[in-house]
Design a protein around this motif. Sequence first.
Motif, PDB file in Angstrom:
ATOM      1  N   LYS A  23       0.857  -1.183   0.000  1.00  0.00           N
ATOM      2  CA  LYS A  23       0.000   0.000   0.000  1.00  0.00           C
ATOM      3  C   LYS A  23       0.894   1.234   0.000  1.00  0.00           C
ATOM      4  CE  LYS A  23      -3.900  -2.166   2.402  1.00  0.00           C
ATOM      5  NZ  LYS A  23      -4.817  -2.100   3.580  1.00  0.00           N
ATOM      6  N   SER A  24       1.269   1.667  -1.178  1.00  0.00           N
ATOM      7  CA  SER A  24       2.153   2.817  -1.300  1.00  0.00           C
ATOM      8  C   SER A  24       1.353   4.085  -1.571  1.00  0.00           C
ATOM      9  CB  SER A  24       3.147   2.612  -2.452  1.00  0.00           C
ATOM     10  OG  SER A  24       4.017   1.540  -2.183  1.00  0.00           O
ATOM     11  N   PRO A  25       1.779   5.211  -1.005  1.00  0.00           N
ATOM     12  CA  PRO A  25       1.133   6.474  -1.369  1.00  0.00           C
ATOM     13  C   PRO A  25       1.455   6.815  -2.817  1.00  0.00           C
ATOM     14  CG  PRO A  25       3.084   6.879  -0.035  1.00  0.00           C
ATOM     15  CD  PRO A  25       2.863   5.389  -0.036  1.00  0.00           C
ATOM     16  N   SER A  26       0.636   7.643  -3.418  1.00  0.00           N
ATOM     17  CA  SER A  26       0.904   8.084  -4.782  1.00  0.00           C
ATOM     18  C   SER A  26       2.192   8.910  -4.808  1.00  0.00           C
ATOM     19  CB  SER A  26      -0.248   8.933  -5.303  1.00  0.00           C
ATOM     20  OG  SER A  26      -0.334  10.146  -4.563  1.00  0.00           O
ATOM     21  N   LYS A  27       2.751   9.066  -5.984  1.00  0.00           N
ATOM     22  CA  LYS A  27       3.969   9.858  -6.124  1.00  0.00           C
ATOM     23  C   LYS A  27       3.746  11.276  -5.601  1.00  0.00           C
ATOM     24  CE  LYS A  27       7.227  11.675  -9.553  1.00  0.00           C
ATOM     25  NZ  LYS A  27       7.604  11.715 -10.990  1.00  0.00           N
ATOM     26  N   LYS A  28       2.614  11.866  -5.949  1.00  0.00           N
ATOM     27  CA  LYS A  28       2.323  13.235  -5.526  1.00  0.00           C
ATOM     28  C   LYS A  28       2.214  13.329  -4.009  1.00  0.00           C
ATOM     29  CE  LYS A  28      -0.926  17.044  -6.325  1.00  0.00           C
ATOM     30  NZ  LYS A  28      -2.145  17.484  -7.068  1.00  0.00           N
ATOM     31  N   LYS A  29       1.534  12.361  -3.393  1.00  0.00           N
ATOM     32  CA  LYS A  29       1.371  12.386  -1.944  1.00  0.00           C
ATOM     33  C   LYS A  29       2.698  12.155  -1.239  1.00  0.00           C
ATOM     34  CE  LYS A  29      -1.333  10.386   1.826  1.00  0.00           C
ATOM     35  NZ  LYS A  29      -2.404   9.411   2.204  1.00  0.00           N
ATOM     36  N   ALA A  30       3.501  11.222  -1.762  1.00  0.00           N
ATOM     37  CA  ALA A  30       4.804  10.936  -1.152  1.00  0.00           C
ATOM     38  C   ALA A  30       5.709  12.159  -1.225  1.00  0.00           C
ATOM     39  CB  ALA A  30       5.461   9.748  -1.844  1.00  0.00           C
ATOM     40  N   GLU A  31       5.699  12.848  -2.353  1.00  0.00           N
ATOM     41  CA  GLU A  31       6.549  14.032  -2.512  1.00  0.00           C
ATOM     42  C   GLU A  31       6.082  15.167  -1.613  1.00  0.00           C
ATOM     43  OE1 GLU A  31       6.365  14.714  -6.699  1.00  0.00           O
ATOM     44  OE2 GLU A  31       8.067  13.381  -7.138  1.00  0.00           O
ATOM     45  N   LYS A  32       4.772  15.301  -1.446  1.00  0.00           N
ATOM     46  CA  LYS A  32       4.236  16.349  -0.582  1.00  0.00           C
ATOM     47  C   LYS A  32       4.611  16.087   0.873  1.00  0.00           C
ATOM     48  CE  LYS A  32      -0.036  18.742   0.689  1.00  0.00           C
ATOM     49  NZ  LYS A  32      -1.511  18.832   0.457  1.00  0.00           N
ATOM     50  N   GLU A  33       4.499  14.831   1.295  1.00  0.00           N
ATOM     51  CA  GLU A  33       4.856  14.500   2.675  1.00  0.00           C
ATOM     52  C   GLU A  33       6.356  14.642   2.902  1.00  0.00           C
ATOM     53  OE1 GLU A  33       4.035  11.044   6.054  1.00  0.00           O
ATOM     54  OE2 GLU A  33       3.286  10.791   4.010  1.00  0.00           O
ATOM     55  N   LEU A  34       7.154  14.240   1.904  1.00  0.00           N
ATOM     56  CA  LEU A  34       8.604  14.380   2.021  1.00  0.00           C
ATOM     57  C   LEU A  34       8.992  15.846   2.185  1.00  0.00           C
ATOM     58  CD1 LEU A  34      11.509  13.329   1.891  1.00  0.00           C
ATOM     59  CD2 LEU A  34      11.363  13.434  -0.607  1.00  0.00           C
ATOM     60  N   ASP A  35       8.296  16.736   1.505  1.00  0.00           N
ATOM     61  CA  ASP A  35       8.602  18.157   1.593  1.00  0.00           C
ATOM     62  C   ASP A  35       8.518  18.643   3.034  1.00  0.00           C
ATOM     63  OD1 ASP A  35       9.178  20.686   0.231  1.00  0.00           O
ATOM     64  OD2 ASP A  35       7.174  21.270   0.854  1.00  0.00           O
ATOM     65  N   LYS A  36       7.521  18.180   3.765  1.00  0.00           N
ATOM     66  CA  LYS A  36       7.374  18.586   5.162  1.00  0.00           C
ATOM     67  C   LYS A  36       8.442  17.923   6.041  1.00  0.00           C
ATOM     68  CE  LYS A  36       4.243  18.598   9.109  1.00  0.00           C
ATOM     69  NZ  LYS A  36       5.311  18.118  10.019  1.00  0.00           N
ATOM     70  N   VAL A  37       8.662  16.628   5.826  1.00  0.00           N
ATOM     71  CA  VAL A  37       9.612  15.902   6.668  1.00  0.00           C
ATOM     72  C   VAL A  37      11.019  16.456   6.512  1.00  0.00           C
ATOM     73  CG1 VAL A  37      10.668  13.655   7.133  1.00  0.00           C
ATOM     74  CG2 VAL A  37       8.219  13.802   6.662  1.00  0.00           C
ATOM     75  N   ARG A  38      11.419  16.767   5.280  1.00  0.00           N
ATOM     76  CA  ARG A  38      12.785  17.250   5.101  1.00  0.00           C
ATOM     77  C   ARG A  38      12.962  18.659   5.661  1.00  0.00           C
ATOM     78  NH1 ARG A  38      12.437  17.031  -1.345  1.00  0.00           N
ATOM     79  NH2 ARG A  38      11.295  18.963  -1.756  1.00  0.00           N
TER      80      ARG A  38
END
Length: 289
Positions: A23-38
Amino acid sequence: MTSDDYKATEQLQLSKLATLLKKSPSKKKAEKELDKVRRDLAHFQARLYAHDRHAILVCFQGMDTSGKDSLIREVFKDFNVRGVVQHSFKVPTNIELSQGYLWRHYIALPSKGHFGIFNRTHYENVLVTRVHPDYLMAENLPGFDSPEKATEDFWQMRYQQINNFEKELVENGTFIFKFFLHLSKEEQKSRLLRRLNTPEKNWKFSKDDLKERKLWENYMHCYEQAIRHTNTDIAPWHIIPADDKPVARLLVAKILLETLSQFKEIQAPQLNDEVSGNINEYIKALENE
């Protein structure tokens, strides 16, 4: 997810671990979440730099095309460049071969207050050299006059040396993270074909990529052995499913942030009483210039 979900175990079998999340998040969702985490990681880096008591060493291993370069670029792109240093360890130079095999890694370690990133690491010395023991001949080791001298006892000695190396680092204030980017052979094939079919990526391809690909099972065995024997409480390995690059980047970033957030003592130093007690005066002096 928690970081524990991806920690290696004593009975590690890479063939039984997924290279792609169910169950992987979509590319867009993963990139959006990564933006906050980084961004949160960058805030931690600023505190680490000001605190100046600890260093962070982040190690990445993986087969060719597993995404190490792009992962490092995307996860650490918000860092202040003066607080992070990346090293990519290639074939040892003649000077490096004239020293002990850990020497070039020692001199590349991050100083206190800094992040150090090893793109390929000291583990190359129990991976590539184990697949190709003839490479060891260039090290001019005493009593090592043929590749056949690379017995199981020899590799056990190196695992222990690496464990001792990491133990020394931790005892002197360095936190160590070790990530294996777990790529499937099928996905590697796809990525190699993209390199060949995309003119601007042709430069990344080497005929040696195909030569090493034929040794895939051998490499997987050596990775399993290395990870099993160097997976310690103070420097654990994390196995990251790497077939989906955006998800792999997010997982690494979240594991880093989750673990580093536990170190509450890492804060910017407090101002001394003289400065803190006169802040308003300093502000007024500047405003009245």
